[in-house]
Design an enzyme around this catalytic site. Structure first.
Site, PDB file in Angstrom:
ATOM      1  N   HIS A 125      29.172  27.166  42.580  1.00 35.23           N
ATOM      2  CA  HIS A 125      28.999  26.165  41.500  1.00 35.23           C
ATOM      3  C   HIS A 125      30.003  25.037  41.830  1.00 35.23           C
ATOM      4  O   HIS A 125      29.898  23.944  41.236  1.00 35.23           O
ATOM      5  CB  HIS A 125      29.167  26.576  40.177  1.00 35.23           C
ATOM      6  CG  HIS A 125      28.082  27.263  39.560  1.00 35.23           C
ATOM      7  ND1 HIS A 125      27.040  26.345  38.933  1.00 35.23           N
ATOM      8  CD2 HIS A 125      27.419  28.450  39.383  1.00 35.23           C
ATOM      9  CE1 HIS A 125      26.030  27.006  38.449  1.00 35.23           C
ATOM     10  NE2 HIS A 125      26.077  28.178  38.751  1.00 35.23           N
ATOM     11  N   GLU A 131      19.263  22.023  38.886  1.00 35.30           N
ATOM     12  CA  GLU A 131      19.525  23.493  38.610  1.00 35.30           C
ATOM     13  C   GLU A 131      18.555  24.397  38.971  1.00 35.30           C
ATOM     14  O   GLU A 131      18.849  25.225  39.659  1.00 35.30           O
ATOM     15  CB  GLU A 131      19.140  23.571  36.883  1.00 35.30           C
ATOM     16  CG  GLU A 131      19.379  25.081  36.437  1.00 35.30           C
ATOM     17  CD  GLU A 131      19.325  24.914  34.903  1.00 35.30           C
ATOM     18  OE1 GLU A 131      18.948  23.868  34.340  1.00 35.30           O
ATOM     19  OE2 GLU A 131      19.528  26.070  34.501  1.00 35.30           O
ATOM     20  N   HIS A 144      21.342  30.895  44.155  1.00 40.20           N
ATOM     21  CA  HIS A 144      21.580  32.277  43.375  1.00 40.20           C
ATOM     22  C   HIS A 144      20.972  33.124  44.019  1.00 40.20           C
ATOM     23  O   HIS A 144      21.467  34.489  44.513  1.00 40.20           O
ATOM     24  CB  HIS A 144      21.512  31.929  42.077  1.00 40.20           C
ATOM     25  CG  HIS A 144      22.656  31.512  41.169  1.00 40.20           C
ATOM     26  ND1 HIS A 144      23.752  32.750  40.487  1.00 40.20           N
ATOM     27  CD2 HIS A 144      22.830  30.628  40.649  1.00 40.20           C
ATOM     28  CE1 HIS A 144      24.453  31.965  39.904  1.00 40.20           C
ATOM     29  NE2 HIS A 144      24.128  30.584  39.861  1.00 40.20           N
ATOM     30  N   HIS A 166      22.393  30.829  29.059  1.00 33.42           N
ATOM     31  CA  HIS A 166      21.076  30.794  29.492  1.00 33.42           C
ATOM     32  C   HIS A 166      20.220  31.329  28.304  1.00 33.42           C
ATOM     33  O   HIS A 166      18.861  31.163  28.709  1.00 33.42           O
ATOM     34  CB  HIS A 166      21.097  31.692  30.906  1.00 33.42           C
ATOM     35  CG  HIS A 166      21.494  30.928  32.126  1.00 33.42           C
ATOM     36  ND1 HIS A 166      21.201  29.928  32.630  1.00 33.42           N
ATOM     37  CD2 HIS A 166      22.867  30.851  32.433  1.00 33.42           C
ATOM     38  CE1 HIS A 166      21.966  29.629  33.455  1.00 33.42           C
ATOM     39  NE2 HIS A 166      23.212  30.005  33.368  1.00 33.42           N
ATOM     40  N   HIS A 206      27.872  33.394  29.505  1.00 33.35           N
ATOM     41  CA  HIS A 206      26.874  32.974  30.451  1.00 33.35           C
ATOM     42  C   HIS A 206      25.648  33.305  30.045  1.00 33.35           C
ATOM     43  O   HIS A 206      24.772  32.582  30.350  1.00 33.35           O
ATOM     44  CB  HIS A 206      27.632  33.253  31.716  1.00 33.35           C
ATOM     45  CG  HIS A 206      26.985  32.478  32.893  1.00 33.35           C
ATOM     46  ND1 HIS A 206      25.998  33.284  33.808  1.00 33.35           N
ATOM     47  CD2 HIS A 206      26.559  31.192  33.190  1.00 33.35           C
ATOM     48  CE1 HIS A 206      25.585  32.451  34.644  1.00 33.35           C
ATOM     49  NE2 HIS A 206      26.077  31.169  34.429  1.00 33.35           N
ATOM     50  N   HIS A 216      29.324  24.070  33.344  1.00 28.86           N
ATOM     51  CA  HIS A 216      29.483  24.507  34.772  1.00 28.86           C
ATOM     52  C   HIS A 216      30.817  23.925  35.312  1.00 28.86           C
ATOM     53  O   HIS A 216      31.543  24.528  36.117  1.00 28.86           O
ATOM     54  CB  HIS A 216      28.288  24.621  35.721  1.00 28.86           C
ATOM     55  CG  HIS A 216      27.345  25.590  35.209  1.00 28.86           C
ATOM     56  ND1 HIS A 216      26.225  25.517  34.457  1.00 28.86           N
ATOM     57  CD2 HIS A 216      27.374  27.132  35.294  1.00 28.86           C
ATOM     58  CE1 HIS A 216      25.401  26.533  34.238  1.00 28.86           C
ATOM     59  NE2 HIS A 216      26.067  27.577  34.753  1.00 28.86           N
ATOM     60  N   HIS A 224      19.712  25.003  42.594  1.00 21.36           N
ATOM     61  CA  HIS A 224      20.928  26.091  42.257  1.00 21.36           C
ATOM     62  C   HIS A 224      20.398  27.416  42.041  1.00 21.36           C
ATOM     63  O   HIS A 224      20.892  28.627  42.211  1.00 21.36           O
ATOM     64  CB  HIS A 224      21.339  25.398  40.888  1.00 21.36           C
ATOM     65  CG  HIS A 224      21.719  26.474  39.874  1.00 21.36           C
ATOM     66  ND1 HIS A 224      20.951  26.922  38.929  1.00 21.36           N
ATOM     67  CD2 HIS A 224      22.925  27.018  39.798  1.00 21.36           C
ATOM     68  CE1 HIS A 224      21.794  27.787  38.206  1.00 21.36           C
ATOM     69  NE2 HIS A 224      22.977  27.832  38.558  1.00 21.36           N
TER      70      HIS A 224
END
Lengths: 685, 685
Positions: free
Chosen positions: B408, B353, B372, B216, B212, B241, B368
């Site tokens: 997610h 995102e 987070h 990124h 992960h 995802h 998104h």
């Protein structure tokens, strides 16, 4: 190799670097314990050899350790694993600690004690060891003069944030000449946006937390009867904590906050959050945080062998109030007993805390201890998240948490409920025939009169004894900023119309107005009076002028017991920490207001005949801070109820402090102010 | 002194011991950067001198650092203090990181890059530095073959509990011959009493979290356009995802748990608690915990320059659903644009995102990323408690948190809503005229057929590059226990009635029954299919037998990129981490059941003509795990929509997988089981 130390000095090295293997060199003298291999695990034996090679054969002091028969002395305390979190509030942990204390108390000679302690250091949980070993050293006749290092030096992670410990770790890589003190920020757990944070300087003060830790070493909840059953122990539990709440409220008024709201309903959320930012260096994990508005939960944790419901707390509360309101309690033989005026508060103190002296644990439970436990585990009540305590479970950190105060305000409220059932002090009980106070004045070292001056001050504390697994044993300092006041002197004039006599001078301070700005009535103000000093004077016939220094206070320990004031490496460092227990001198006076907080300074001279306790004191008796800590191995040195004359409801007709003083010329009150100057006095370098 | 290294190798030493001063020796070769004093603070210049004395003049490799003109290249990234917590999810932090990435990309030569990087190492936040420096090395043409050390080696505290790091610290005091691996317990964040903990082995897997993190790095949210604007980036965000959620649900079924419940109402409490037990080694503070049933709050934190309301999230959600249900979006010029069948998912991916490629951030927000952020700061939404993030804010730790999956699943649901608006695949779109799969079989290395075998396995990872401020640079290992499966081979038989051609073999696995034990219908099962492999085959006329190893999977990186399998100190260690991004090989197959979990293994051969992407691949192209990570600097190597053939609602009449396959001989399905054996394969020592 140099000469071995005398046993007493050797004992102290077991406080150093508490999580390192026993075979690692300790202190700036690089002391090595020569431990019989029988005491070491296979792994540590190997380490001992390796260290010899790795650290080279520098000239070191070696302390030989006698081989004694261990039997299974340590098997019970060893039930707690070495990297677990220990708390004397948890009944199971107390049991283990009591056992270990007993083992240490039973050792016949100092050499045997040292040998057993080395084994326990090697095998037991380091914080459990520190606690039990400290209690034992404080209570063994042959080790009473041993100067136990302050906990902030040996367990700095309980006093300094993980971030600051991290910075110290980086700094410890440098030789001592390059090291710089770690500057500890004043605000690191929250900001003033959290209204409770305004009094964080009080809650997170090193000296305040050391006092609380030390008090619980002197007054452990359980252990052997000889260790626990001290004179008026339960009453002192009441009084010392009552004074903490009074002081906390004073600081709150100083910061325009209302008095702390006592906990009252265990089903309501706890509004106070706390994010301590501390690591537990033994468990190598953080102290748990508590988010705002967390709920208490029934606890059922196998790990600490703890299981009780909120309903239990409620049941105990009901029963304790039954005791108070009926004036009777049921003892373990199921007999009704009177809660007397003299002894009631002591019985209630031990019952509510509860210490092992409680009259009936079955019935009255373990209120205060389990309330600490319940809050401190509310984030993981059944251990599903493998979490350990919040700071509230540990006496060395509990006072940092804003929830400590609603909890203790609740406990104090129970005691006040009892005090309200007692007959008020009559004028006769308060008077001192023939003795008159004619004036009082306070002179501050900065020249002010009847004005206390407060400000911030920087001071250093040594971290190096507690920086386990860091290279070098040289000193490394943390520089903290704390509240301070200018030293001052009370000048009290009294006259005595009778013969030579003695009096007890009792000095208290309280705010004049409440959180709304309205003058406090006696009924409320009495609970806000903080004791500043109490001492005996000779009163010759005629006038007497009494001069008393603030540094002599009967509640405080000297500044030097908290901070290093003297030049580094001075021999005098060795004089630190003789008494240990006591309110820190630098926190004697609350913060006050920049424009001067209006307060009333009250003095009373009571008849020493009624105060006096018959006992012999020798010079060695540690007498610092006796109002909060008692006298070591002696009776509490004041026969009056603790908190006298403010521990009862006032007699009929008394509304104000003036009313209370009516017809009592042995009392005097003056208006004073506490003036806070928002400056920082830096360390001279 | 030995010869200096080539610049490329020198670059790597900046990953070592990320919080130590640049002047400290690095690695087992004790490499010293010879830094121009102009680059050093007064303090660190002094340290450089001292180190020379303290660590002595052993033979070391010295890397000379060129003095270049810095101008104010670093002033923006330096806004984040060195002991702060960094997160690429926070817009402000992204801004700083983008700037630093740009600075590194702009450096003309490797020597200049090294010089700038040394300065940045010395002055910037270490984790920000690691992130930006990694992204830059991955994207500069002249450093593409540099093998960046895995994050778990350089920042072990993001992967191992504070307790284990503490044990490593103690261990690092020993010479390498005495060191023993730190045994990492399997359950350290919770117990199975927390039902979510049953899948902690998945969430807390090192390889899963490395993937992960690496994903990124390859697909940063912002930066320069050249770095961000990769082929079908938004679609890959969706697909990678989506597959994580499918895999997580597969693991949940393996543990008798229901599918993860998507987040849906931002006003409801979040039932999942998480107590990560991790420290942030840069900020020297713990990652914040989240208690059960915490609420999202409006965020207003000056520290991260972040301010938004839950209402904003709701507004963005509404607008995004408007886009999906109208099939149109509003671009930055306020023009309506079609969300096409081909490109819609890519646009939506970047929008949701949101990456810097979003079509209109003003309107569609930063859904998104800020979700987070909102969860990860719900314990201190206005920074009053001076708290930093929970693990969910950091791509290297986010997947540990059980709340990652409801989050997610919610995001995936948005994408599925879009997919449901697209026309189903017709039989023509799925068929491959003339190509028939006639059989499939899986042979496991342990001799089983059509049965995957899973079990636990121990392996070691090296911690020593990341144990800052610990003595010695020798290797020190952590021994972890992870899920593993026996290697296996697919044997697929196909026949081709036509001429020579190519096909793409697509292999997927899904559970057969749902959490109730009821057979899954296609509409649900399609979302549970996890991709196991995808590869091209030549199909000669007649029969072809295809053999394919599990280790060749198009979604995984080799085992050796996560763990040290080879003998210690082997030269081959240097070959690690070439590609970096990719699902860990050891997590290819979900855990299954002891009695065998019934699953369906699906294979399809599609027409390569419709799959093929015209581009040249050279041997140096890192092609591991291309299904999840794409190809470096190339187009995504499959022209079909990602997730094909399971990314759309089925055509009319299709209820079961069998229905779906009707009339499509290029597909095949077999029943398999996953058999979990609860044993641990230990490290051979």
């Amino acid at each position: 190799m140099a000469e071995p130390f005398p046993a007493k000095e050797s004992l102290l090295y077991l406080f150093y670097r508490p999580t390192e293997p026993i075979t690692f060199p300790k202190g700036d003298k690089q002391v090595i314990f020569n431990v019989p291999t029988e005491y070491l695990s296979a792994r540590h034996s190997k380490l001992a050899e390796e260290l010899e090679n790795r650290f080279g054969g520098e000239s070191r002091v070696t302390i030989p350790i006698k081989l004694i028969e261990l039997k299974d002395s340590l098997s019970i305390p060893m039930q707690l694993s070495q990297d677990d979190q220990f708390s004397p509030h948890v009944p199971y942990h107390r049991e283990l600690a009591s056992h270990l204390i007993q083992v240490f108390l039973n050792m016949e000679s100092l050499d045997d004690l040292l040998s057993m302690a080395v084994c326990a250091y090697e095998r037991c949980n380091p914080y459990l060891f520190n606690y039990a070993y400290s209690v034992a050293l404080l209570h063994r006749p042959d080790t009473k003069d041993v100067r136990i290092p302050q906990l902030n030096e040996t367990f700095p992670a309980k006093f300094f944030s993980a971030r600051d410990i991290g910075r110290a770790r980086a700094e410890s890589f440098l030789t001592s000449s390059s090291r710089e003190p770690i500057i500890i920020p004043m605000d690191y757990t929250a900001t003033d946006q959290d209204i409770e944070h305004r009094v964080a300087y009080f809650r997170e003060d090193i000296g305040v937390n050391l006092h609380h830790w030390h008090w619980h070493l002197v007054y452990p909840i359980s252990g052997t009867r000889e260790v626990v059953d001290k004179d008026r122990r339960g009453e002192l539990f009441f009084y010392m904590h009552q004074q903490i709440i009074a002081r906390y409220n004073f600081e709150r008024f100083s910061n325009r906050l209302s008095r702390v709201k006592r906990m009252q309903n265990f089903r309501e959320p706890i509004p106070e959050a706390y994010f301590p930012k501390l690591d537990d260096q033994v468990a190598s994990r953080k102290y748990a945080s508590r988010q705002a508005n967390s709920y208490l939960k029934d606890l059922d944790r196998e790990r600490e062998r703890i299981k009780f419901d909120i309903r239990d707390l409620e049941r105990w509360e009901n029963r304790i109030f039954d005791v108070i309101h009926t004036g009777n309690y049921i003892d373990e033989n199921n007999k009704r007993q009177r809660l007397t005026e003299e002894d009631g508060i002591n019985i209630l103190g031990n019952m509510v805390e509860a210490s092992m002296l409680t009259v009936n644990r079955q019935l009255y439970g373990d209120m205060h201890n389990l309330l600490h436990t319940a809050i401190s585990l509310c984030h993981d009540p059944d251990h599903r998240y493998l979490e350990t305590f919040q700071v509230l479970a540990d006496p060395s950190t509990a006072m940092r948490d804003p929830a400590f105060y609603p909890l203790h305000a609740y406990i104090d409220d129970i005691f006040q409920e009892h005090k309200a059932t007692l007959p008020p002090y009559t004028v006769a009980k308060l008077a001192y025939e023939g003795v008159t106070v004619t004036s009082m004045e306070v002179r501050s070292a900065d020249g002010n009169v009847n004005q206390f001056s407060t400000y911030w001050k920087q001071d250093d504390v040594n971290l190096s004894k507690g920086l386990d697994f860091m290279p070098g044993n040289e000193e490394l300092f943390a520089r903290i900023t704390h509240l301070q006041h200018a030293d001052f002197t009370y000048i009290i004039k009294a006259s005595n119309k009778g013969k030579d006599c003695k009096g007890t001078v009792r000095i208290f301070l309280a705010p004049t107005i409440d959180e709304r700005g309205v003058p406090l009535q006696f009924r409320e103000q009495k609970n806000l009076f903080i004791e500043l000093d109490k001492f005996t004077v000779d009163l010759k016939p005629g006038d007497t002028e009494i001069h008393r220094q603030s540094t002599e206070s009967s509640i405080t320990i000297p500044f030097e017991q908290t901070f290093r004031r003297l030049p580094r490496n001075s021999e005098q460092n060795a004089e630190f920490n003789f008494c240990g227990c006591g309110w820190p001198q630098h926190m004697l006076i609350p913060k006050g207001w920049p424009e001067g907080m209006p307060c009333q300074l009250f003095v009373m001279i009571s008849n020493y005949k009624d105060d006096k306790v018959d006992q012999k004191l020798d010079e060695k008796t540690c007498s610092d801070a006796s109002s909060f800590c008692g006298l070591r191995d002696k009776k509490y040195p004041d026969r009056r109820p603790m908190g006298y004359p403010f521990d009862r409801s006032p007699r009929a007709g008394v509304v104000t402090l003036q009313d209370f003083m009516n017809g009592l010329p042995n009392m005097w009150v003056i208006d004073v102010t506490i003036n806070f100057n928002n400056r920082i006095e830096e360390v001279e370098t």
